[in-house]
Design a protein around this motif. Structure first.
Motif, PDB file in Angstrom:
ATOM      1  N   TYR A 134       6.106   6.150   7.219  1.00  0.00           N
ATOM      2  CA  TYR A 134       6.049   7.524   6.722  1.00  0.00           C
ATOM      3  C   TYR A 134       7.439   7.978   6.282  1.00  0.00           C
ATOM      4  O   TYR A 134       7.618   8.523   5.188  1.00  0.00           O
ATOM      5  N   HIS A 135       8.420   7.787   7.144  1.00  0.00           N
ATOM      6  CA  HIS A 135       9.775   8.256   6.830  1.00  0.00           C
ATOM      7  C   HIS A 135      10.449   7.366   5.781  1.00  0.00           C
ATOM      8  O   HIS A 135      11.082   7.879   4.850  1.00  0.00           O
ATOM      9  N   ALA A 136      10.313   6.046   5.919  1.00  0.00           N
ATOM     10  CA  ALA A 136      10.980   5.141   4.986  1.00  0.00           C
ATOM     11  C   ALA A 136      10.451   5.299   3.569  1.00  0.00           C
ATOM     12  O   ALA A 136      11.211   5.188   2.598  1.00  0.00           O
ATOM     13  N   SER A 137       9.159   5.602   3.437  1.00  0.00           N
ATOM     14  CA  SER A 137       8.560   5.719   2.100  1.00  0.00           C
ATOM     15  C   SER A 137       9.090   6.918   1.328  1.00  0.00           C
ATOM     16  O   SER A 137       8.969   6.976   0.104  1.00  0.00           O
ATOM     17  N   GLN A 138       9.688   7.866   2.026  1.00  0.00           N
ATOM     18  CA  GLN A 138      10.263   9.033   1.353  1.00  0.00           C
ATOM     19  C   GLN A 138      11.658   8.754   0.807  1.00  0.00           C
ATOM     20  O   GLN A 138      12.194   9.563   0.043  1.00  0.00           O
ATOM     21  N   GLU A 139      12.234   7.623   1.199  1.00  0.00           N
ATOM     22  CA  GLU A 139      13.595   7.298   0.765  1.00  0.00           C
ATOM     23  C   GLU A 139      13.617   6.381  -0.450  1.00  0.00           C
ATOM     24  O   GLU A 139      14.025   6.791  -1.536  1.00  0.00           O
ATOM     25  N   SER A 140      13.142   5.144  -0.282  1.00  0.00           N
ATOM     26  CA  SER A 140      13.180   4.191  -1.405  1.00  0.00           C
ATOM     27  C   SER A 140      12.366   2.965  -1.046  1.00  0.00           C
ATOM     28  O   SER A 140      12.122   2.693   0.138  1.00  0.00           O
ATOM     29  N   PRO A 141      11.961   2.192  -2.065  1.00  0.00           N
ATOM     30  CA  PRO A 141      11.288   0.920  -1.775  1.00  0.00           C
ATOM     31  C   PRO A 141      12.136  -0.014  -0.919  1.00  0.00           C
ATOM     32  O   PRO A 141      11.605  -0.753  -0.085  1.00  0.00           O
ATOM     33  N   LEU A 182       0.823  -1.206   0.000  1.00  0.00           N
ATOM     34  CA  LEU A 182       0.000   0.000   0.000  1.00  0.00           C
ATOM     35  C   LEU A 182       0.859   1.259   0.000  1.00  0.00           C
ATOM     36  O   LEU A 182       0.588   2.209  -0.735  1.00  0.00           O
ATOM     37  N   TRP A 183       1.917   1.257   0.806  1.00  0.00           N
ATOM     38  CA  TRP A 183       2.792   2.438   0.856  1.00  0.00           C
ATOM     39  C   TRP A 183       3.578   2.594  -0.439  1.00  0.00           C
ATOM     40  O   TRP A 183       3.847   3.714  -0.869  1.00  0.00           O
ATOM     41  N   ASN A 184       3.971   1.495  -1.062  1.00  0.00           N
ATOM     42  CA  ASN A 184       4.642   1.591  -2.363  1.00  0.00           C
ATOM     43  C   ASN A 184       3.705   2.150  -3.426  1.00  0.00           C
ATOM     44  O   ASN A 184       4.111   2.942  -4.276  1.00  0.00           O
ATOM     45  N   GLU A 185       2.458   1.725  -3.381  1.00  0.00           N
ATOM     46  CA  GLU A 185       1.490   2.146  -4.393  1.00  0.00           C
ATOM     47  C   GLU A 185       0.972   3.567  -4.149  1.00  0.00           C
ATOM     48  O   GLU A 185       0.726   4.311  -5.099  1.00  0.00           O
ATOM     49  N   HIS A 186       0.794   3.936  -2.873  1.00  0.00           N
ATOM     50  CA  HIS A 186       0.087   5.180  -2.556  1.00  0.00           C
ATOM     51  C   HIS A 186       0.800   6.003  -1.484  1.00  0.00           C
ATOM     52  O   HIS A 186       0.145   6.728  -0.723  1.00  0.00           O
ATOM     53  N   GLY A 187       2.126   5.903  -1.420  1.00  0.00           N
ATOM     54  CA  GLY A 187       2.879   6.615  -0.391  1.00  0.00           C
ATOM     55  C   GLY A 187       2.574   8.096  -0.293  1.00  0.00           C
ATOM     56  O   GLY A 187       2.328   8.614   0.811  1.00  0.00           O
ATOM     57  N   PRO A 188       2.581   8.849  -1.397  1.00  0.00           N
ATOM     58  CA  PRO A 188       2.286  10.284  -1.297  1.00  0.00           C
ATOM     59  C   PRO A 188       0.902  10.585  -0.719  1.00  0.00           C
ATOM     60  O   PRO A 188       0.730  11.559   0.022  1.00  0.00           O
ATOM     61  N   VAL A 189      -0.077   9.745  -1.045  1.00  0.00           N
ATOM     62  CA  VAL A 189      -1.420   9.943  -0.487  1.00  0.00           C
ATOM     63  C   VAL A 189      -1.402   9.680   1.016  1.00  0.00           C
ATOM     64  O   VAL A 189      -1.989  10.447   1.800  1.00  0.00           O
ATOM     65  N   MET A 190      -0.732   8.614   1.427  1.00  0.00           N
ATOM     66  CA  MET A 190      -0.667   8.280   2.847  1.00  0.00           C
ATOM     67  C   MET A 190       0.050   9.381   3.634  1.00  0.00           C
ATOM     68  O   MET A 190      -0.405   9.784   4.707  1.00  0.00           O
ATOM     69  N   ARG A 191       1.150   9.884   3.089  1.00  0.00           N
ATOM     70  CA  ARG A 191       1.870  10.952   3.790  1.00  0.00           C
ATOM     71  C   ARG A 191       1.035  12.228   3.860  1.00  0.00           C
ATOM     72  O   ARG A 191       1.032  12.924   4.880  1.00  0.00           O
ATOM     73  N   THR A 192       0.330  12.536   2.776  1.00  0.00           N
ATOM     74  CA  THR A 192      -0.535  13.718   2.775  1.00  0.00           C
ATOM     75  C   THR A 192      -1.642  13.561   3.812  1.00  0.00           C
ATOM     76  O   THR A 192      -1.990  14.524   4.516  1.00  0.00           O
ATOM     77  N   ALA A 193      -2.210  12.365   3.911  1.00  0.00           N
ATOM     78  CA  ALA A 193      -3.248  12.113   4.913  1.00  0.00           C
ATOM     79  C   ALA A 193      -2.714  12.373   6.323  1.00  0.00           C
ATOM     80  O   ALA A 193      -3.384  13.008   7.147  1.00  0.00           O
ATOM     81  N   ILE A 194      -1.522  11.882   6.594  1.00  0.00           N
ATOM     82  CA  ILE A 194      -0.915  12.092   7.914  1.00  0.00           C
ATOM     83  C   ILE A 194      -0.657  13.579   8.148  1.00  0.00           C
ATOM     84  O   ILE A 194      -0.962  14.128   9.212  1.00  0.00           O
ATOM     85  N   ASP A 195      -0.101  14.252   7.137  1.00  0.00           N
ATOM     86  CA  ASP A 195       0.215  15.671   7.275  1.00  0.00           C
ATOM     87  C   ASP A 195      -1.025  16.517   7.531  1.00  0.00           C
ATOM     88  O   ASP A 195      -0.981  17.497   8.296  1.00  0.00           O
ATOM     89  N   LEU A 196      -2.140  16.168   6.887  1.00  0.00           N
ATOM     90  CA  LEU A 196      -3.356  16.978   6.987  1.00  0.00           C
ATOM     91  C   LEU A 196      -4.302  16.520   8.090  1.00  0.00           C
ATOM     92  O   LEU A 196      -5.300  17.202   8.360  1.00  0.00           O
ATOM     93  N   SER A 197      -3.994  15.397   8.721  1.00  0.00           N
ATOM     94  CA  SER A 197      -4.945  14.820   9.678  1.00  0.00           C
ATOM     95  C   SER A 197      -5.198  15.714  10.891  1.00  0.00           C
ATOM     96  O   SER A 197      -6.261  15.621  11.518  1.00  0.00           O
ATOM     97  N   LEU A 198      -4.246  16.599  11.212  1.00  0.00           N
ATOM     98  CA  LEU A 198      -4.419  17.473  12.370  1.00  0.00           C
ATOM     99  C   LEU A 198      -5.135  18.773  12.030  1.00  0.00           C
ATOM    100  O   LEU A 198      -5.627  19.469  12.925  1.00  0.00           O
ATOM    101  N   THR A 199      -5.210  19.101  10.754  1.00  0.00           N
ATOM    102  CA  THR A 199      -5.799  20.392  10.370  1.00  0.00           C
ATOM    103  C   THR A 199      -7.071  20.266   9.534  1.00  0.00           C
ATOM    104  O   THR A 199      -7.808  21.238   9.398  1.00  0.00           O
TER     105      THR A 199
END
Length: 205
Positions: free
Chosen positions: A176-183, A106-123
């Motif tokens: 979250y952090h690992a998905s920004q580096e590489s598979p 899921l993180w490989n397929e949709h990492g940017p969406v997952m990170r955006t969800a985490i980033d926006l979840s507080l606001t």
């Protein structure tokens, strides 16, 4: 064909076209999250990528934030399905391995969406609620695996529900952090999280 049949057929055709167009909007939004990120992309970018006008996009979504919220909802629906599948698996070791593999996918397929969800979840309250529900479902799945492995149920810090909550948020932040580096980093992070989960469940021996 009676006159009454015609509007019904037209409505069904419109709904099908609407589904296709909405999917195109969400697919474009996801592609833009990969290329530009949430802050840089605009409603005009999304509309252009989906092959529609801005006015047509506003027929489906009122803002960029609404588009992203719908995209997050579509993505976490897959995560809910995978969490439920984990909870239904009988053998704990297989359950842990399957859960981590599905999470990597899921993180490989949709990492940017997952990170955006985490980033926006507080606001963004709607995204925050979606993410909380997702976490609660994943915590329930982890709890079920721990209990099948022999960890006691109950409210104490060393019992399954509390341990599952910590494991869930550890996995979220690590991925979250690992998905920004590489598979490869994501796979390594998964292996470590799996080891910690198995250790917590007393399944490493």
């Amino acid at each position: 064909m009676t006159p009454a049949d015609q509007p019904a057929r037209s409505r069904r055709t419109t709904e099908r076209k609407g589904d296709v167009r909405e999917r195109a909007i969400l697919d474009t939004c996801e592609a833009l999250l990969v290329r530009k990120g949430y802050d840089a992309m605009t409603v005009a970018d999304i509309a252009q990528g989906a092959g529609i006008t801005r006015g047509a996009l506003y027929f489906y979504f009122g803002s960029k934030q609404e588009v992203v919220t719908a995209l997050v909802a579509r993505t976490v629906a897959h995560l809910w399905e995978r969490s439920e599948a984990t909870a239904r698996t009988d053998e704990p070791r297989r359950a842990v391995a399957a859960a981590m593999q599905r999470t990597v996918e899921l993180w490989n397929e949709h990492g940017p969406v997952m990170r955006t969800a985490i980033d926006l979840s507080l606001t963004v309250p709607e995204i925050g609620e979606l993410w909380k529900r997702t976490a609660d479902l994943f915590i329930a799945a982890i709890t079920a695996v721990l209990e099948r492995a022999g960890v006691q149920a109950g409210p104490a810090p060393d019992q399954a529900p509390a341990m599952a909550r910590v494991l869930c948020w550890m996995i979220e932040r690590t991925f979250y952090h690992a998905s920004q580096e590489s598979p490869q980093k994501l796979q390594e992070a998964s292996a470590t999280c799996e080891h910690i989960w198995l250790t917590s469940a007393g399944l490493t021996s």
